[in-house]
Design an enzyme around this catalytic site. Sequence first.
Site, PDB file in Angstrom:
ATOM      1  N   LYS A 286       0.851  -1.187   0.000  1.00 55.41           N
ATOM      2  CA  LYS A 286       0.000   0.000   0.000  1.00 55.41           C
ATOM      3  C   LYS A 286       0.888   1.239   0.000  1.00 55.41           C
ATOM      4  O   LYS A 286       2.025   1.181   0.471  1.00 55.41           O
ATOM      5  CB  LYS A 286      -0.898   0.007   1.250  1.00 55.41           C
ATOM      6  CG  LYS A 286      -2.153   0.827   1.079  1.00 55.41           C
ATOM      7  CD  LYS A 286      -3.243   0.088   0.312  1.00 55.41           C
ATOM      8  CE  LYS A 286      -4.429   0.978   0.014  1.00 55.41           C
ATOM      9  NZ  LYS A 286      -5.531   0.224  -0.606  1.00 55.41           N
TER      10      LYS A 286
ATOM     11  N   GLY B 135     -20.675   6.587   2.372  1.00 54.23           N
ATOM     12  CA  GLY B 135     -19.770   6.964   1.288  1.00 54.23           C
ATOM     13  C   GLY B 135     -20.540   7.047  -0.011  1.00 54.23           C
ATOM     14  O   GLY B 135     -21.550   6.342  -0.207  1.00 54.23           O
TER      15      GLY B 135
ATOM     16  N   GLY C  45     -18.558   7.451  -3.145  1.00 50.77           N
ATOM     17  CA  GLY C  45     -17.459   7.536  -4.103  1.00 50.77           C
ATOM     18  C   GLY C  45     -17.508   6.365  -5.066  1.00 50.77           C
ATOM     19  O   GLY C  45     -18.570   5.802  -5.346  1.00 50.77           O
ATOM     20  N   ASN C  46     -16.334   5.988  -5.547  1.00 52.29           N
ATOM     21  CA  ASN C  46     -16.262   4.942  -6.578  1.00 52.29           C
ATOM     22  C   ASN C  46     -16.932   3.639  -6.136  1.00 52.29           C
ATOM     23  O   ASN C  46     -17.770   3.080  -6.860  1.00 52.29           O
ATOM     24  CB  ASN C  46     -14.792   4.707  -6.949  1.00 52.29           C
ATOM     25  CG  ASN C  46     -14.606   3.505  -7.837  1.00 52.29           C
ATOM     26  OD1 ASN C  46     -14.265   2.416  -7.381  1.00 52.29           O
ATOM     27  ND2 ASN C  46     -14.868   3.676  -9.120  1.00 52.29           N
TER      28      ASN C  46
HETATM   29  P1  NAD Z   1     -13.657   7.628  -2.924  1.00 51.47           P
HETATM   30  O1  NAD Z   1     -12.621   8.648  -2.576  1.00 51.47           O
HETATM   31  O2  NAD Z   1     -14.078   7.491  -4.353  1.00 51.47           O
HETATM   32  O3  NAD Z   1     -14.996   7.868  -2.066  1.00 51.47           O
HETATM   33  C1  NAD Z   1     -14.978   7.964  -0.668  1.00 51.47           C
HETATM   34  C2  NAD Z   1     -16.361   8.413  -0.224  1.00 51.47           C
HETATM   35  O4  NAD Z   1     -16.412   8.367   1.197  1.00 51.47           O
HETATM   36  C3  NAD Z   1     -16.717   9.854  -0.637  1.00 51.47           C
HETATM   37  O5  NAD Z   1     -18.068   9.916  -1.009  1.00 51.47           O
HETATM   38  C4  NAD Z   1     -16.483  10.636   0.652  1.00 51.47           C
HETATM   39  O6  NAD Z   1     -17.280  11.811   0.723  1.00 51.47           O
HETATM   40  C5  NAD Z   1     -16.956   9.603   1.663  1.00 51.47           C
HETATM   41  N1  NAD Z   1     -16.492   9.864   3.017  1.00 51.47           N
HETATM   42  C6  NAD Z   1     -15.258  10.206   3.448  1.00 51.47           C
HETATM   43  N2  NAD Z   1     -15.270  10.358   4.777  1.00 51.47           N
HETATM   44  C7  NAD Z   1     -16.537  10.109   5.190  1.00 51.47           C
HETATM   45  C8  NAD Z   1     -17.197  10.093   6.445  1.00 51.47           C
HETATM   46  N3  NAD Z   1     -16.539  10.375   7.559  1.00 51.47           N
HETATM   47  N4  NAD Z   1     -18.523   9.779   6.478  1.00 51.47           N
HETATM   48  C9  NAD Z   1     -19.197   9.485   5.355  1.00 51.47           C
HETATM   49  N5  NAD Z   1     -18.633   9.478   4.138  1.00 51.47           N
HETATM   50  C10 NAD Z   1     -17.327   9.787   4.067  1.00 51.47           C
HETATM   51  O7  NAD Z   1     -13.104   6.260  -2.345  1.00 51.47           O
HETATM   52  P2  NAD Z   1     -13.436   4.792  -2.845  1.00 51.47           P
HETATM   53  O8  NAD Z   1     -12.472   4.434  -3.899  1.00 51.47           O
HETATM   54  O9  NAD Z   1     -14.890   4.648  -3.081  1.00 51.47           O
HETATM   55  O10 NAD Z   1     -13.012   3.946  -1.551  1.00 51.47           O
HETATM   56  C11 NAD Z   1     -13.867   3.820  -0.421  1.00 51.47           C
HETATM   57  C12 NAD Z   1     -13.310   2.737   0.484  1.00 51.47           C
HETATM   58  O11 NAD Z   1     -13.201   1.524  -0.255  1.00 51.47           O
HETATM   59  C13 NAD Z   1     -11.911   2.974   1.069  1.00 51.47           C
HETATM   60  O12 NAD Z   1     -11.832   2.354   2.332  1.00 51.47           O
HETATM   61  C14 NAD Z   1     -10.998   2.248   0.101  1.00 51.47           C
HETATM   62  O13 NAD Z   1      -9.762   1.890   0.679  1.00 51.47           O
HETATM   63  C15 NAD Z   1     -11.866   1.034  -0.191  1.00 51.47           C
HETATM   64  N6  NAD Z   1     -11.552   0.351  -1.425  1.00 51.47           N
HETATM   65  C16 NAD Z   1     -11.583   0.995  -2.620  1.00 51.47           C
HETATM   66  C17 NAD Z   1     -11.313   0.278  -3.778  1.00 51.47           C
HETATM   67  C18 NAD Z   1     -11.411   0.901  -5.145  1.00 51.47           C
HETATM   68  O14 NAD Z   1     -11.200   0.192  -6.137  1.00 51.47           O
HETATM   69  N7  NAD Z   1     -11.759   2.170  -5.261  1.00 51.47           N
HETATM   70  C19 NAD Z   1     -10.969  -1.082  -3.706  1.00 51.47           C
HETATM   71  C20 NAD Z   1     -10.966  -1.707  -2.470  1.00 51.47           C
HETATM   72  C21 NAD Z   1     -11.263  -0.989  -1.331  1.00 51.47           C
END
Ligand code: NAD
Length: 443
Positions: A122, A234, A236-237
Amino acid sequence: MVVRGLSIKKYGGNERDMKGYNPFETAQTQFDNVAEVLDLDSGTRELLRKPLREYHFSIPITMDDGSKKVFQGFRVLHNDARGPGKGGIRFHPQETIDTVRALSLWMTWKTAVVDIPLGGGKGGVICDPHNLSQREQEQICRGWVRQIARSIGPVSDVPAPDVMTNSQHMIWMMDEYEAIHGAKYPGMITGKPVGSGGSLGRTEATGYGVIFTVREALKELNIRPQDTVASVQGFGNVSQYAIKLYNQYGGKVIAVSCWDQKDQKAYTYRKTEGIDLDELLGITDIFGTIDKNDAVDKGYEILDADAWIEQDVDILIPAALENQINASNVDKISSQVKIIAEGANGPTTLEADKVIQERGIYMIPDFLCNAGGVTCSYFEQVQNNMNYYWEKDEVLGKLDIKMTAAFIAVSDLAVRKKLYMRDAAYVIAIDRVAQSCKSRGWC
Ligand code: NAD
């Protein structure tokens, strides 16, 4: 495989988040419990409970106003016995080395539980992209690669996107790496844009993978997706694509929460008749922040940060950050909740996890639930190596097969050995990594 009783131990850590939790402590305690279950010898425990190597470095940048600023970067390689290290790079103002270490351990277990030939690593940079121009972000990406270029690569350690990084950051990083090494290396990083070595389906992969596992859990509970309602933390993605596929299966999401950059706090957005994904996407920025005023105009109720966890729903999907389900809010989980699908990494603290287990809620643990992203990253590397690219349906079909097989293996073990799903997933993953280390003579 020896299966013993599980216990919870405490470890001292030095890097706690604002709520006082240390994710590395959580990751190590989870490992120690399963090491006990597997009766691992002390050498193997010592090897696997911490990273093999880690890099801390400074990234000096010229800001747009001409001033100089130095950002702190990290890359941690937890284990590469089963193949090159794999894991994302997170840009976050509260990034800490212990968060990166924890995430690197979880990556090792994730690649092992879905049985792909990769290890776990990471990376991170302490920065807030909200306050950085595109040019400044590009400088950070290139600076990060310059510091670590000799220690990452397609056959050693392969980064990817994570929170607040995306395909644009990946292509800047690849470009810098190729400039340093003087050749094309599309497999040095994944999550690249389609057309520049990226794979179709990568954007959807993590969120869809979450829902493939939810679908399988619902089958086990004999519940139809169209009879269920969910609440998601959340937007996001991961969250957006999880909601998309869940809606396609007939499920209804009534609440989502996200961080509000302006107010520096999170809110929950609720519509009891079901949120309209496209409508919400239309008022959401690239960081996954929903515009509060637009949401009010569109009839959403604006509730507290924690309200997402209190809803009377069948499924909770934490898909934001670590430690979001903790001692302060676990008791607010409605008695209607049957499944928790951990889209985020490490969203549940040890104390909260114990409560969830005692309540008999079906837990789909993070490193199984959100493994769709890394599985698709692996497919991306395979396509890079072949220099031949699959259609999206082929990618997502292969993803479904891998995720479903991993889920069934874990749930079978959980039933056979009467284990909590998280422990069953750990038993499979740690056993695979330990065997690989042993066969190499590392322990
Ligand atoms: P992202 O940056 O696209 O989205 C994160 C979301 O979480 C946003 O909507 C943000 O506003 C919200 N957020 C942040 N702090 C918050 C809080 N305190 N309360 C409520 N919402 C909050 O990130 P992502 O890529 O969607 O990743 C989200 C999680 O999934 C992370 O833990 C990441 O490590 C994990 N993850 C992501 C992937 C990937 O392919 N993107 C793969 C495996 C795991």
